[in-house]
Design a protein around this motif. Structure first.
Motif, PDB file in Angstrom:
ATOM      1  N   VAL A  71      14.380 -14.173   8.408  1.00 37.84           N
ATOM      2  CA  VAL A  71      13.248 -14.739   9.146  1.00 37.84           C
ATOM      3  C   VAL A  71      12.696 -15.955   8.425  1.00 37.84           C
ATOM      4  N   ASN A  72      11.991 -16.777   9.166  1.00 33.57           N
ATOM      5  CA  ASN A  72      11.338 -17.959   8.609  1.00 33.57           C
ATOM      6  C   ASN A  72       9.899 -17.577   8.295  1.00 33.57           C
ATOM      7  N   PRO A  73       9.529 -17.419   7.013  1.00 31.00           N
ATOM      8  CA  PRO A  73       8.165 -17.002   6.664  1.00 31.00           C
ATOM      9  C   PRO A  73       7.090 -17.929   7.216  1.00 31.00           C
ATOM     10  N   GLN A  74       7.362 -19.223   7.260  1.00 33.73           N
ATOM     11  CA  GLN A  74       6.368 -20.176   7.760  1.00 33.73           C
ATOM     12  C   GLN A  74       6.055 -19.932   9.236  1.00 33.73           C
ATOM     13  N   LYS A  75       7.054 -19.565  10.021  1.00 38.72           N
ATOM     14  CA  LYS A  75       6.834 -19.287  11.448  1.00 38.72           C
ATOM     15  C   LYS A  75       5.980 -18.035  11.633  1.00 38.72           C
ATOM     16  N   LEU A  76       5.938 -17.190  10.608  1.00 36.29           N
ATOM     17  CA  LEU A  76       5.119 -15.969  10.652  1.00 36.29           C
ATOM     18  C   LEU A  76       3.763 -16.164   9.976  1.00 36.29           C
ATOM     19  N   GLY A  77       3.468 -17.400   9.575  1.00 33.94           N
ATOM     20  CA  GLY A  77       2.168 -17.705   8.985  1.00 33.94           C
ATOM     21  C   GLY A  77       2.117 -17.650   7.476  1.00 33.94           C
ATOM     22  N   TYR A  78       3.258 -17.451   6.815  1.00 27.99           N
ATOM     23  CA  TYR A  78       3.293 -17.412   5.353  1.00 27.99           C
ATOM     24  C   TYR A  78       3.748 -18.778   4.858  1.00 27.99           C
ATOM     25  N   SER A  79       2.788 -19.691   4.677  1.00 28.09           N
ATOM     26  CA  SER A  79       3.118 -21.086   4.398  1.00 28.09           C
ATOM     27  C   SER A  79       3.297 -21.397   2.918  1.00 28.09           C
ATOM     28  N   LEU A  80       2.904 -20.495   2.031  1.00 30.28           N
ATOM     29  CA  LEU A  80       3.053 -20.737   0.591  1.00 30.28           C
ATOM     30  C   LEU A  80       4.079 -19.787  -0.022  1.00 30.28           C
ATOM     31  N   ALA A  81       5.029 -20.365  -0.735  1.00 35.49           N
ATOM     32  CA  ALA A  81       5.966 -19.577  -1.535  1.00 35.49           C
ATOM     33  C   ALA A  81       5.636 -19.855  -2.991  1.00 35.49           C
ATOM     34  N   ILE A  82       5.553 -18.786  -3.768  1.00 38.67           N
ATOM     35  CA  ILE A  82       5.078 -18.889  -5.139  1.00 38.67           C
ATOM     36  C   ILE A  82       6.018 -18.110  -6.057  1.00 38.67           C
ATOM     37  N   TYR A  83       6.311 -18.694  -7.207  1.00 38.22           N
ATOM     38  CA  TYR A  83       7.035 -17.985  -8.252  1.00 38.22           C
ATOM     39  C   TYR A  83       6.011 -17.594  -9.308  1.00 38.22           C
ATOM     40  N   PHE A 106       3.997  -4.065  -2.571  1.00 40.93           N
ATOM     41  CA  PHE A 106       3.319  -5.263  -2.086  1.00 40.93           C
ATOM     42  C   PHE A 106       4.237  -6.040  -1.151  1.00 40.93           C
ATOM     43  N   ASP A 107       3.874  -6.116   0.117  1.00 45.53           N
ATOM     44  CA  ASP A 107       4.705  -6.801   1.108  1.00 45.53           C
ATOM     45  C   ASP A 107       4.911  -8.279   0.797  1.00 45.53           C
ATOM     46  N   GLU A 108       3.988  -8.898   0.116  1.00 44.92           N
ATOM     47  CA  GLU A 108       4.096 -10.324  -0.203  1.00 44.92           C
ATOM     48  C   GLU A 108       5.231 -10.630  -1.183  1.00 44.92           C
ATOM     49  N   VAL A 109       5.638  -9.643  -1.967  1.00 47.03           N
ATOM     50  CA  VAL A 109       6.689  -9.851  -2.975  1.00 47.03           C
ATOM     51  C   VAL A 109       8.047  -9.729  -2.290  1.00 47.03           C
ATOM     52  N   VAL A 110       8.765 -10.850  -2.223  1.00 50.03           N
ATOM     53  CA  VAL A 110      10.069 -10.840  -1.570  1.00 50.03           C
ATOM     54  C   VAL A 110      11.219 -10.647  -2.556  1.00 50.03           C
ATOM     55  N   SER A 111      10.968 -10.898  -3.851  1.00 48.04           N
ATOM     56  CA  SER A 111      11.969 -10.572  -4.865  1.00 48.04           C
ATOM     57  C   SER A 111      11.285 -10.374  -6.209  1.00 48.04           C
ATOM     58  N   CYS A 112      11.922  -9.555  -7.028  1.00 53.00           N
ATOM     59  CA  CYS A 112      11.410  -9.267  -8.371  1.00 53.00           C
ATOM     60  C   CYS A 112      12.615  -9.079  -9.278  1.00 53.00           C
ATOM     61  N   SER A 113      12.651  -9.851 -10.369  1.00 53.83           N
ATOM     62  CA  SER A 113      13.760  -9.764 -11.315  1.00 53.83           C
ATOM     63  C   SER A 113      13.229  -9.674 -12.738  1.00 53.83           C
ATOM     64  N   ILE A 114      13.910  -8.877 -13.555  1.00 55.20           N
ATOM     65  CA  ILE A 114      13.659  -8.902 -14.993  1.00 55.20           C
ATOM     66  C   ILE A 114      14.445 -10.100 -15.517  1.00 55.20           C
ATOM     67  N   ASP A 121       8.459 -11.397 -18.778  1.00 56.67           N
ATOM     68  CA  ASP A 121       9.402 -10.304 -18.553  1.00 56.67           C
ATOM     69  C   ASP A 121       9.961 -10.272 -17.140  1.00 56.67           C
ATOM     70  N   TYR A 122       9.162 -10.653 -16.155  1.00 52.85           N
ATOM     71  CA  TYR A 122       9.556 -10.586 -14.743  1.00 52.85           C
ATOM     72  C   TYR A 122       9.350 -11.939 -14.083  1.00 52.85           C
ATOM     73  N   LEU A 123      10.158 -12.211 -13.074  1.00 54.13           N
ATOM     74  CA  LEU A 123       9.942 -13.360 -12.214  1.00 54.13           C
ATOM     75  C   LEU A 123       9.894 -12.848 -10.780  1.00 54.13           C
ATOM     76  N   LEU A 124       8.758 -13.108 -10.140  1.00 55.58           N
ATOM     77  CA  LEU A 124       8.542 -12.676  -8.767  1.00 55.58           C
ATOM     78  C   LEU A 124       8.596 -13.884  -7.841  1.00 55.58           C
ATOM     79  N   LYS A 125       9.075 -13.672  -6.635  1.00 54.16           N
ATOM     80  CA  LYS A 125       8.876 -14.661  -5.571  1.00 54.16           C
ATOM     81  C   LYS A 125       7.967 -13.986  -4.557  1.00 54.16           C
ATOM     82  N   VAL A 126       6.878 -14.685  -4.244  1.00 57.39           N
ATOM     83  CA  VAL A 126       5.825 -14.150  -3.384  1.00 57.39           C
ATOM     84  C   VAL A 126       5.582 -15.135  -2.249  1.00 57.39           C
TER      85      VAL A 126
END
Length: 167
Positions: A71-83, A106-114, A121-126
């Motif tokens: 899905v396109n997050p922006q089309k769903l109203g999620y206009s900011l992607a944050i690491y 947390f639904d906002e977290v689309v990926s989480c890596s050590i 320690d972790y890098l999240l994409k939100v």
């Protein structure tokens, strides 16, 4: 038939041998997971039954782990992607497991890596709707997870590409 290993070390417990037809099937499914068995079989020059068997074997081996809709997050109203790089106060298995269990809720977290090679320690994409949503997420949820000692935020200006296909 010549088998090509995906892993250089066939003695590794996760190694699984696939051939070029399997690779072609994987590419096709990654491009369009809704593609019919008949269309896949035709594209790789097999009949439907052996093609279906290969797909089933790729699923059972754990190479194919699921099917999803992109899905396109922006089309769903999620206009900011944050690491967000997260540091933990203690490096124990229990602390990491607790963080990982909580962050998955947390639904906002689309990926989480050590990660290694940095102090965090972790890098999240939100993904969030706006700065107010990010502030709420950061102050009222992420920073309240026991053990989170520090966060560093980087805002994505533009995604250049997301390949998503492995062959």
């Amino acid at each position: 038939m010549t088998m090509i290993s995906r892993s250089a070390d066939l003695n590794h417990p996760d190694a699984f041998e696939i051939d070029n037809v399997d690779r072609q099937i994987l590419v096709l499914l990654q491009q369009d997971a809704r593609m019919s068995i008949t269309d896949i079989a035709e594209a790789v020059h097999l009949s439907a039954t052996p093609c279906a068997r290969r797909i089933k074997r790729l699923e059972q081996s754990g190479i194919i782990t699921g099917y999803h809709t992109e899905v396109n997050p922006q089309k769903l109203g999620y206009s900011l992607a944050i690491y967000i790089a997260v540091s933990m106060d203690r490096h124990t298995a229990e602390r990491f497991a607790q963080f990982e269990d909580k962050i998955q809720s947390f639904d906002e977290v689309v990926s989480c890596s050590i990660v290694t090679g940095r102090s965090e320690d972790y890098l999240l994409k939100v993904v969030v709707r706006d700065m107010a949503h990010y502030e709420e997420f950061l102050l009222h949820r992420l920073n309240r997870i026991e053990g989170v000692s520090q966060v560093h935020t980087s805002f994505e200006l533009r995604e250049v590409f997301n390949r998503g296909i492995i062959s």
